[in-house]
Motif scaffolding. Structure first.
Motif, short mmCIF file in Angstrom:
data_model
loop_
_atom_site.label_atom_id
_atom_site.label_comp_id
_atom_site.label_asym_id
_atom_site.label_seq_id
_atom_site.Cartn_x
_atom_site.Cartn_y
_atom_site.Cartn_z
N LEU A 137 -44.84 -0.66 34.86
CA LEU A 137 -42.92 -0.94 35.49
C LEU A 137 -42.48 -2.46 35.39
O LEU A 137 -43.64 -2.89 36.20
CB LEU A 137 -43.29 -0.42 37.18
CG LEU A 137 -41.68 -0.83 37.57
CD1 LEU A 137 -41.21 0.46 37.19
CD2 LEU A 137 -41.96 0.53 39.10
N ARG A 138 -41.21 -2.65 34.79
CA ARG A 138 -41.15 -3.84 34.41
C ARG A 138 -40.41 -4.11 35.51
O ARG A 138 -40.57 -5.03 36.58
CB ARG A 138 -41.02 -3.95 33.02
CG ARG A 138 -41.51 -4.16 32.36
CD ARG A 138 -42.02 -4.94 31.89
NE ARG A 138 -42.93 -4.46 30.23
CZ ARG A 138 -43.97 -5.48 30.14
NH1 ARG A 138 -44.06 -6.51 31.47
NH2 ARG A 138 -45.22 -5.10 29.13
N GLY A 139 -39.00 -2.97 36.28
CA GLY A 139 -38.07 -3.45 37.19
C GLY A 139 -37.73 -1.79 37.63
O GLY A 139 -37.67 -0.84 36.91
N TYR A 140 -36.90 -2.13 38.27
CA TYR A 140 -36.46 -0.96 38.80
C TYR A 140 -35.27 -1.69 40.06
O TYR A 140 -34.90 -2.49 40.70
CB TYR A 140 -36.69 -0.05 40.47
CG TYR A 140 -37.23 -0.97 41.72
CD1 TYR A 140 -36.81 -0.66 42.36
CD2 TYR A 140 -39.11 -0.86 41.79
CE1 TYR A 140 -36.71 -0.90 43.08
CE2 TYR A 140 -39.11 -1.74 42.86
CZ TYR A 140 -38.08 -1.46 43.93
OH TYR A 140 -38.33 -1.97 45.15
N ASP A 141 -33.94 -0.88 40.27
CA ASP A 141 -32.61 -1.17 40.43
C ASP A 141 -32.43 0.16 41.14
O ASP A 141 -32.20 1.24 41.02
CB ASP A 141 -31.76 -1.79 39.10
CG ASP A 141 -30.42 -2.35 39.95
OD1 ASP A 141 -30.58 -2.42 40.54
OD2 ASP A 141 -29.74 -1.68 39.48
N VAL A 142 -32.49 -0.23 42.81
CA VAL A 142 -31.09 1.09 43.35
C VAL A 142 -29.80 0.61 43.68
O VAL A 142 -29.94 -0.34 44.58
CB VAL A 142 -32.35 1.22 44.38
CG1 VAL A 142 -31.32 2.00 45.60
CG2 VAL A 142 -34.14 1.78 44.43
N GLN A 143 -29.00 1.71 43.02
CA GLN A 143 -27.55 0.74 43.57
C GLN A 143 -26.94 1.85 45.06
O GLN A 143 -27.96 3.11 45.53
CB GLN A 143 -26.42 1.20 42.44
CG GLN A 143 -27.08 0.76 41.12
CD GLN A 143 -26.34 -0.92 41.31
OE1 GLN A 143 -25.12 -1.30 41.87
NE2 GLN A 143 -27.55 -1.80 40.92
N PHE A 144 -26.10 0.95 45.91
CA PHE A 144 -25.93 1.55 46.57
C PHE A 144 -24.17 1.13 47.18
O PHE A 144 -24.12 -0.28 46.06
CB PHE A 144 -26.40 1.48 48.35
CG PHE A 144 -26.75 0.14 48.17
CD1 PHE A 144 -26.17 -0.12 49.42
CD2 PHE A 144 -28.36 -1.11 47.92
CE1 PHE A 144 -26.12 -1.81 50.06
CE2 PHE A 144 -28.12 -1.70 48.70
CZ PHE A 144 -27.16 -2.36 49.12
N GLN A 145 -23.66 1.26 47.86
CA GLN A 145 -22.01 0.91 48.14
C GLN A 145 -22.34 1.14 50.28
O GLN A 145 -22.24 1.95 50.39
CB GLN A 145 -21.11 1.36 47.29
CG GLN A 145 -20.56 2.79 47.75
CD GLN A 145 -19.73 3.29 46.83
OE1 GLN A 145 -19.13 2.76 46.48
NE2 GLN A 145 -19.27 4.55 46.94
N CYS A 146 -21.74 0.29 50.87
CA CYS A 146 -21.18 0.61 52.56
C CYS A 146 -20.39 1.28 52.14
O CYS A 146 -18.96 1.13 51.29
CB CYS A 146 -21.30 -1.24 52.37
SG CYS A 146 -22.50 -1.44 52.15
N GLN A 147 -19.95 2.20 53.35
CA GLN A 147 -18.96 2.93 52.98
C GLN A 147 -18.04 2.36 54.52
O GLN A 147 -18.06 1.42 55.33
CB GLN A 147 -19.09 4.21 54.00
CG GLN A 147 -19.84 4.81 53.31
CD GLN A 147 -19.64 6.32 54.39
OE1 GLN A 147 -19.63 6.63 54.72
NE2 GLN A 147 -20.98 7.60 53.80
N LEU A 148 -16.49 1.82 53.86
CA LEU A 148 -15.12 1.64 54.48
C LEU A 148 -15.18 1.58 55.96
O LEU A 148 -15.12 3.38 55.68
CB LEU A 148 -14.20 1.32 53.35
CG LEU A 148 -14.78 0.23 52.33
CD1 LEU A 148 -13.04 0.48 51.58
CD2 LEU A 148 -15.07 -0.87 52.61
N GLU A 149 -15.11 0.39 56.88
CA GLU A 149 -14.12 1.31 58.27
C GLU A 149 -13.19 2.21 57.67
O GLU A 149 -11.79 1.63 57.51
CB GLU A 149 -14.72 0.33 59.43
CG GLU A 149 -16.45 0.13 59.65
CD GLU A 149 -16.62 -0.27 60.27
OE1 GLU A 149 -16.58 -0.10 62.19
OE2 GLU A 149 -15.80 -1.70 60.68
#
Length: 105
Positions: A92-104
């Motif tokens: 395993l060379r690397g991993y990436d988890v994408q997310f976003q924050c919900q706007l209030e």
């Protein structure tokens, strides 16, 4: 196991998981995920486990859509390096988890 922290003050939408790896024949990498509001809650054996998402030469489920994950500030990834050949090891060379924050609102 690896823990990814999402949004501190807003709800987190988990989007995708991707990884880079060196995969000899007869090897694969599997990812599973658990979600919780706190790091301590990640230790709860009753938490639902999502996945697996697999990357191999025969099957590639990455990037994985993490839209099925519930909201929660933390994601714990369990990463399994699997080989059916005693002479071969996935890397395993690397991993990436994408997310976003919900706007209030």
């Amino acid at each position: 196991k690896a823990v990814v922290e999402g949004c501190e003050k807003l709800d987190t939408d988990w989007l995708s998981l991707n990884a880079t790896a060196t995969l000899p024949p007869e090897t694969r990498i599997e990812f599973r995920a658990r979600v919780a509001e706190t790091r301590d809650e990640l230790q709860d054996p009753g938490l639902r486990i999502y996945g697996p998402w697999v990357r191999s030469n025969e099957e590639d489920q990455l990037p994985a859509d993490l839209g099925e994950l519930p909201g929660g500030r933390f994601v714990q990834l369990e990463i399994f390096l699997v080989s059916t050949d005693r002479e071969a090891t996935p890397i395993l060379r690397g991993y990436d988890v994408q997310f976003q924050c919900q706007l209030e609102e």
